[in-house]
Design an enzyme around this catalytic site. Structure first.
Site, mmCIF file in Angstrom:
data_model
loop_
_atom_site.group_PDB
_atom_site.id
_atom_site.type_symbol
_atom_site.label_atom_id
_atom_site.label_comp_id
_atom_site.label_asym_id
_atom_site.label_seq_id
_atom_site.Cartn_x
_atom_site.Cartn_y
_atom_site.Cartn_z
ATOM 1 N N HIS A 1 0.644 0.811 7.037
ATOM 2 C CA HIS A 1 0.535 2.030 6.243
ATOM 3 C C HIS A 1 1.131 3.253 6.969
ATOM 4 O O HIS A 1 2.119 3.836 6.541
ATOM 5 C CB HIS A 1 -0.943 2.346 5.955
ATOM 6 C CG HIS A 1 -1.707 1.258 5.275
ATOM 7 N ND1 HIS A 1 -1.484 0.864 3.972
ATOM 8 C CD2 HIS A 1 -2.732 0.488 5.726
ATOM 9 C CE1 HIS A 1 -2.342 -0.098 3.655
ATOM 10 N NE2 HIS A 1 -3.100 -0.345 4.689
HETATM 11 O O1 RIB Z 1 -5.615 3.229 3.109
HETATM 12 C C1 RIB Z 1 -4.924 3.092 4.323
HETATM 13 C C2 RIB Z 1 -5.175 4.266 5.208
HETATM 14 O O2 RIB Z 1 -6.564 4.327 5.528
HETATM 15 C C3 RIB Z 1 -4.455 4.151 6.563
HETATM 16 O O3 RIB Z 1 -4.154 5.429 7.044
HETATM 17 C C4 RIB Z 1 -5.484 3.513 7.446
HETATM 18 O O4 RIB Z 1 -5.300 3.830 8.829
HETATM 19 C C5 RIB Z 1 -6.740 4.160 6.936
HETATM 20 O O5 RIB Z 1 -6.844 5.438 7.557
#
Ligand code: RIB
Ligand code: CA
Length: 309
Positions: A239
């Site tokens: 992500h």
């Molecule tokens: O939904 C994914 C996000 O939530 C990413 O930033 C992960 O690190 C959590 O913070």
């Protein structure tokens, strides 16, 4: 001249990889790292951020602790994804570099007031960013851009049926950030769920033969199980590194300028990012909402940079 950035983060294995990518990229100058409560409580996110800086040999990068809970609701964490420490997988030494005394929000406000062209890169809940904007509304016109990981359109939700974790944890903060008038780029689940650490990509991390390559392989090998079990994914979704990769190679991504509003009232849909992807309302566009990524190009960039860190 390198782009000046502040990384606001809740490490989190994927945050950690994003921080390494930023530190490995001479196009970026990381002015500081600000920790926020999110994946795990603030004490751990502030610890983890320093561990990543030490792993990268960059104890020169100041790390600040920020808000320990959302603006107006209890903290929701994600140990079920990231483990009890937030950086489960490999065993890393406890950090020795100090945490800065200054509060993260003060660092953000003072830095944006004093420095032109600062880009904010939130990788977790937007509590620190919204608090900075509340405390110093004047910084909104000085921030170069906010490039954040959060939200979803087609992919909808990963913590509730309708909400992505970063937005869900602090929907009020997200609402205030999206309404602040600052240029925003959003890297949502629609993109990050295509940036999967498949087995060949995991093997490429290990093949670096470096402590960083091994550590990244163990981080992603740990936190992939959540998405594999839930979505049947072919590996861990990276992500947060998508935020840094967009700064480095925006050509690897595609998206649209659309209106994005945050659901802050409905318990059923709390934290939903309502993106007017098809332009069916007269709401003015307020964000570049990214919808696609060249995943092979992304991993080529990431692997090359990490191999040379
Ligand atoms: O939904 C994914 C996000 O939530 C990413 O930033 C992960 O690190 C959590 O913070
Ligand atoms: Ca994160």
């Amino acid at each position: 001249m390198p782009q000046k950035i502040i990384i606001d983060t809740d490490p989190g294995q994927d945050d950690a990889v994003a921080i390494l990518l930023a530190l490995a990229s001479p196009e970026l100058e990381v002015l500081g790292i600000t920790a926020v409560a999110g994946n795990v409580p603030l004490e751990l996110t502030a610890r983890n951020a320093r561990m990543v800086c030490e792993l990268a040999g960059r104890t020169d990068v100041p790390v600040f602790a920020g808000c320990d809970r959302p603006l107006d609701r209890a903290l929701v964490t994600a140990e079920h994804v990231h483990g009890q420490t937030g950086l489960d997988g490999p065993t890393l030494p406890e950090p020795e570099m100090p945490l800065q005394d200054k509060h993260a929000v003060d660092f953000i406000v003072e830095t944006v007031r004093a420095t032109d062209g600062v880009t904010l890169c939130p990788l977790g809940p937007l509590t620190n960013i919204a608090t900075a904007l509340r405390r110093a509304p004047d910084i909104a016109e000085r921030i170069e851009r906010i490039v954040l990981m959060g939200g979803a359109y087609f992919e909808v939700g990963n913590i509730t049926p309708t909400a992505e974790f970063n937005i869900y944890v602090d929907p009020q903060a997200a609402d205030e950030v999206f309404r602040a008038g600052v240029p925003i780029t959003v890297l949502p689940l629609d993109v990050t769920h295509k940036a999967l650490v498949t087995q060949p990509r995991l093997d490429a991390f290990r093949a670096m033969g470096t402590p960083i390559g091994q550590t990244v392989a163990e981080w992603t090998g740990f936190f992939e199980r959540f998405d594999k079990e839930k979505y049947g994914s072919q590996g861990a979704p990276l992500h947060d590194p998508c935020v840094i990769a967009w700064l480095l190679r925006p050509d690897l991504f595609s998206g649209r300028e659309v209106n994005v509003e945050i659901e802050t009232a409905s318990e059923l849909c709390l934290g939903m990012t309502v993106a007017d992807w098809w332009g069916v309302t007269d709401r003015a566009p307020n964000a570049l909402f990214i919808g696609d990524v060249d995943a092979d190009g992304f991993f080529g960039l990431l692997t090359d940079r990490l191999a040379h860190l």
